[in-house]
Motif scaffolding. Structure first.
Motif, PDB file in Angstrom:
ATOM      1  N   LEU A 200       0.832  -1.201   0.000  1.00  0.00           N
ATOM      2  CA  LEU A 200       0.000   0.000   0.000  1.00  0.00           C
ATOM      3  C   LEU A 200       0.868   1.253   0.000  1.00  0.00           C
ATOM      4  O   LEU A 200       0.598   2.210  -0.749  1.00  0.00           O
ATOM      5  N   ALA A 201       1.922   1.263   0.817  1.00  0.00           N
ATOM      6  CA  ALA A 201       2.815   2.425   0.876  1.00  0.00           C
ATOM      7  C   ALA A 201       3.500   2.652  -0.470  1.00  0.00           C
ATOM      8  O   ALA A 201       3.618   3.793  -0.941  1.00  0.00           O
ATOM      9  N   LEU A 202       3.963   1.579  -1.104  1.00  0.00           N
ATOM     10  CA  LEU A 202       4.637   1.706  -2.390  1.00  0.00           C
ATOM     11  C   LEU A 202       3.667   2.165  -3.481  1.00  0.00           C
ATOM     12  O   LEU A 202       4.011   2.987  -4.334  1.00  0.00           O
ATOM     13  N   THR A 203       2.451   1.621  -3.456  1.00  0.00           N
ATOM     14  CA  THR A 203       1.450   2.011  -4.436  1.00  0.00           C
ATOM     15  C   THR A 203       1.116   3.487  -4.320  1.00  0.00           C
ATOM     16  O   THR A 203       1.052   4.210  -5.320  1.00  0.00           O
ATOM     17  N   ARG A 204       0.906   3.954  -3.100  1.00  0.00           N
ATOM     18  CA  ARG A 204       0.577   5.364  -2.881  1.00  0.00           C
ATOM     19  C   ARG A 204       1.728   6.275  -3.300  1.00  0.00           C
ATOM     20  O   ARG A 204       1.503   7.408  -3.734  1.00  0.00           O
ATOM     21  N   ALA A 205       2.963   5.791  -3.161  1.00  0.00           N
ATOM     22  CA  ALA A 205       4.136   6.588  -3.515  1.00  0.00           C
ATOM     23  C   ALA A 205       4.495   6.490  -4.989  1.00  0.00           C
ATOM     24  O   ALA A 205       5.379   7.196  -5.464  1.00  0.00           O
ATOM     25  N   GLY A 206       3.824   5.600  -5.715  1.00  0.00           N
ATOM     26  CA  GLY A 206       4.135   5.422  -7.122  1.00  0.00           C
ATOM     27  C   GLY A 206       5.457   4.726  -7.364  1.00  0.00           C
ATOM     28  O   GLY A 206       6.087   4.906  -8.410  1.00  0.00           O
ATOM     29  N   VAL A 207       5.876   3.899  -6.404  1.00  0.00           N
ATOM     30  CA  VAL A 207       7.139   3.178  -6.515  1.00  0.00           C
ATOM     31  C   VAL A 207       6.870   1.814  -7.147  1.00  0.00           C
ATOM     32  O   VAL A 207       6.022   1.065  -6.654  1.00  0.00           O
ATOM     33  N   PRO A 208       7.553   1.447  -8.233  1.00  0.00           N
ATOM     34  CA  PRO A 208       7.303   0.148  -8.865  1.00  0.00           C
ATOM     35  C   PRO A 208       7.763  -1.016  -7.993  1.00  0.00           C
ATOM     36  O   PRO A 208       8.821  -0.958  -7.379  1.00  0.00           O
ATOM     37  N   PHE A 209       6.959  -2.067  -7.949  1.00  0.00           N
ATOM     38  CA  PHE A 209       7.296  -3.276  -7.215  1.00  0.00           C
ATOM     39  C   PHE A 209       6.466  -4.408  -7.784  1.00  0.00           C
ATOM     40  O   PHE A 209       5.588  -4.198  -8.624  1.00  0.00           O
ATOM     41  N   GLN A 210       6.740  -5.619  -7.326  1.00  0.00           N
ATOM     42  CA  GLN A 210       6.055  -6.796  -7.846  1.00  0.00           C
ATOM     43  C   GLN A 210       4.794  -7.064  -7.017  1.00  0.00           C
ATOM     44  O   GLN A 210       4.786  -7.874  -6.097  1.00  0.00           O
ATOM     45  N   ALA A 211       3.727  -6.376  -7.352  1.00  0.00           N
ATOM     46  CA  ALA A 211       2.477  -6.494  -6.603  1.00  0.00           C
ATOM     47  C   ALA A 211       1.908  -7.904  -6.725  1.00  0.00           C
ATOM     48  O   ALA A 211       1.770  -8.440  -7.824  1.00  0.00           O
ATOM     49  N   GLY A 212       1.593  -8.500  -5.595  1.00  0.00           N
ATOM     50  CA  GLY A 212       0.995  -9.822  -5.582  1.00  0.00           C
ATOM     51  C   GLY A 212       1.957 -10.955  -5.826  1.00  0.00           C
ATOM     52  O   GLY A 212       1.546 -12.113  -5.862  1.00  0.00           O
ATOM     53  N   ALA A 213       3.249 -10.641  -5.995  1.00  0.00           N
ATOM     54  CA  ALA A 213       4.249 -11.693  -6.218  1.00  0.00           C
ATOM     55  C   ALA A 213       4.750 -12.219  -4.878  1.00  0.00           C
ATOM     56  O   ALA A 213       4.370 -11.746  -3.802  1.00  0.00           O
ATOM     57  N   ALA A 214       5.612 -13.217  -4.947  1.00  0.00           N
ATOM     58  CA  ALA A 214       6.176 -13.796  -3.725  1.00  0.00           C
ATOM     59  C   ALA A 214       6.892 -12.721  -2.911  1.00  0.00           C
ATOM     60  O   ALA A 214       7.530 -11.824  -3.457  1.00  0.00           O
ATOM     61  N   PHE A 215       6.773 -12.824  -1.594  1.00  0.00           N
ATOM     62  CA  PHE A 215       7.488 -11.928  -0.689  1.00  0.00           C
ATOM     63  C   PHE A 215       8.163 -12.775   0.375  1.00  0.00           C
ATOM     64  O   PHE A 215       7.881 -13.968   0.530  1.00  0.00           O
ATOM     65  N   GLY A 216       9.069 -12.171   1.106  1.00  0.00           N
ATOM     66  CA  GLY A 216       9.843 -12.914   2.080  1.00  0.00           C
ATOM     67  C   GLY A 216       9.574 -12.496   3.515  1.00  0.00           C
ATOM     68  O   GLY A 216       9.311 -11.326   3.792  1.00  0.00           O
ATOM     69  N   LEU A 217       9.654 -13.458   4.420  1.00  0.00           N
ATOM     70  CA  LEU A 217       9.657 -13.215   5.856  1.00  0.00           C
ATOM     71  C   LEU A 217      11.036 -13.616   6.357  1.00  0.00           C
ATOM     72  O   LEU A 217      11.404 -14.795   6.320  1.00  0.00           O
ATOM     73  N   ALA A 218      11.818 -12.638   6.792  1.00  0.00           N
ATOM     74  CA  ALA A 218      13.191 -12.883   7.235  1.00  0.00           C
ATOM     75  C   ALA A 218      13.236 -12.937   8.760  1.00  0.00           C
ATOM     76  O   ALA A 218      12.781 -12.017   9.433  1.00  0.00           O
ATOM     77  N   LEU A 219      13.784 -14.023   9.278  1.00  0.00           N
ATOM     78  CA  LEU A 219      13.861 -14.255  10.728  1.00  0.00           C
ATOM     79  C   LEU A 219      15.326 -14.190  11.144  1.00  0.00           C
ATOM     80  O   LEU A 219      16.160 -14.926  10.617  1.00  0.00           O
ATOM     81  N   TYR A 220      15.629 -13.332  12.100  1.00  0.00           N
ATOM     82  CA  TYR A 220      17.014 -13.122  12.517  1.00  0.00           C
ATOM     83  C   TYR A 220      17.331 -13.727  13.877  1.00  0.00           C
ATOM     84  O   TYR A 220      18.481 -13.691  14.310  1.00  0.00           O
ATOM     85  N   ASP A 221      16.350 -14.255  14.585  1.00  0.00           N
ATOM     86  CA  ASP A 221      16.578 -14.750  15.940  1.00  0.00           C
ATOM     87  C   ASP A 221      16.215 -16.231  16.054  1.00  0.00           C
ATOM     88  O   ASP A 221      15.293 -16.700  15.383  1.00  0.00           O
ATOM     89  N   PRO A 222      16.909 -16.964  16.940  1.00  0.00           N
ATOM     90  CA  PRO A 222      16.552 -18.365  17.174  1.00  0.00           C
ATOM     91  C   PRO A 222      15.237 -18.461  17.932  1.00  0.00           C
ATOM     92  O   PRO A 222      14.821 -17.509  18.604  1.00  0.00           O
ATOM     93  N   PRO A 223      14.555 -19.590  17.854  1.00  0.00           N
ATOM     94  CA  PRO A 223      13.262 -19.731  18.548  1.00  0.00           C
ATOM     95  C   PRO A 223      13.378 -19.658  20.058  1.00  0.00           C
ATOM     96  O   PRO A 223      12.374 -19.448  20.744  1.00  0.00           O
ATOM     97  N   THR A 224      14.591 -19.814  20.581  1.00  0.00           N
ATOM     98  CA  THR A 224      14.777 -19.758  22.043  1.00  0.00           C
ATOM     99  C   THR A 224      14.795 -18.332  22.571  1.00  0.00           C
ATOM    100  O   THR A 224      14.756 -18.133  23.785  1.00  0.00           O
ATOM    101  N   ARG A 225      14.857 -17.345  21.692  1.00  0.00           N
ATOM    102  CA  ARG A 225      14.844 -15.959  22.148  1.00  0.00           C
ATOM    103  C   ARG A 225      13.404 -15.485  22.272  1.00  0.00           C
ATOM    104  O   ARG A 225      12.654 -15.470  21.297  1.00  0.00           O
ATOM    105  N   TRP A 226      13.021 -15.058  23.461  1.00  0.00           N
ATOM    106  CA  TRP A 226      11.635 -14.706  23.731  1.00  0.00           C
ATOM    107  C   TRP A 226      11.356 -13.215  23.608  1.00  0.00           C
ATOM    108  O   TRP A 226      10.236 -12.828  23.293  1.00  0.00           O
ATOM    109  N   ALA A 227      12.345 -12.380  23.898  1.00  0.00           N
ATOM    110  CA  ALA A 227      12.132 -10.933  23.895  1.00  0.00           C
ATOM    111  C   ALA A 227      13.071 -10.273  22.897  1.00  0.00           C
ATOM    112  O   ALA A 227      14.139 -10.793  22.573  1.00  0.00           O
ATOM    113  N   GLY A 228      12.656  -9.100  22.407  1.00  0.00           N
ATOM    114  CA  GLY A 228      13.496  -8.323  21.513  1.00  0.00           C
ATOM    115  C   GLY A 228      13.747  -8.971  20.171  1.00  0.00           C
ATOM    116  O   GLY A 228      14.797  -8.782  19.556  1.00  0.00           O
TER     117      GLY A 228
END
Length: 221
Positions: free
Chosen positions: A176-204
């Motif tokens: 939505l932010a990119l569309t409103r700004a007129g910035v080209p991107f791959q709408a509806g295409a695959a996107f990523g969820l990047a995880l930087y912490d191990p599952p044992t970390r509960w906070a932060g």
């Protein structure tokens, strides 16, 4: 490098992913940056699952087996951050997710050259893909070494334990932010969820949603 401000309000804008030394770096700011990821190699596996949490659990298990020796060299292969869950929305409205997921782990360059470098595969006139040859081939036919070229990527950080629902909602927010700004991107295409912490970390905890620009991305340039 200069900061690019494509006209998106800082309170809602995603930030372009930057990287140093080939390793994707976590972000804490929503200010857009004119950086792109460096060449990198991932080990990945495609998973069909009812949701992202099941896909992540199954995928990480297979990738961990590779890292612990389920490879042609029976070698221990260090894994780095992030672990990436590639999700595919049902359409450009980001109303839901398909059951097709990809789970991938970043592989840091090995000593003496590692995964970065000149291996072929890049577009003519563009950067070459990293050569995955220094990493031992997986013995599981479903697990593959996946070289990734640079790609302009818009990133939205968020905390907590990442799940498919919040990831999808944040991808829709970025779109939505990119569309409103007129910035080209791959709408509806695959996107990523990047995880930087191990599952044992509960906070932060630090997670990111990656929405790729008008070219590149996980599915190809």
């Amino acid at each position: 490098m200069r900061r690019a401000r494509p006209g998106v309000a800082p309170s809602t804008s995603p930030t372009a992913l930057s990287s140093r030394g080939g390793r994707p770096q976590p972000h804490s700011s929503l200010v857009p940056l004119s950086h792109s990821p460096s060449l990198a190699t991932y080990v990945s596996v495609n998973i069909t699952a009812i949701n992202a949490e099941v896909a992540l659990a199954e995928g990480v298990l297979l990738l961990e087996r590779y890292a612990r020796g389920a490879n042609a060299g029976n070698a221990s292969v260090p894994r780095g951050a992030p672990t990436l869950v590639v999700m595919r929305p049902t359409g450009p409205d980001y109303a839901g997710l398909t059951p097709a997921f990809t789970v991938a782990a970043y592989l840091p360059p090995l000593e003496g050259g590692g995964a970065r470098g000149g291996g072929g595969g890049g577009k003519k006139g563009g950067p070459a893909l990293p050569d995955p040859a220094p990493f031992p081939a997986p013995t599981d036919p479903g697990v593959v070494l996946t070289p990734r070229p640079p790609a302009h990527t818009f990133v939205l950080p968020f905390g907590g334990f990442a799940r498919g629902g919040p990831a999808l909602a944040n991808a829709a927010r970025v779109a939505l932010a990119l569309t409103r700004a007129g910035v080209p991107f791959q709408a509806g295409a695959a996107f990523g969820l990047a995880l930087y912490d191990p599952p044992t970390r509960w906070a932060g905890r630090h997670n990111e949603v990656w929405v790729w620009g008008s070219s590149g991305g996980w599915e190809g340039a």
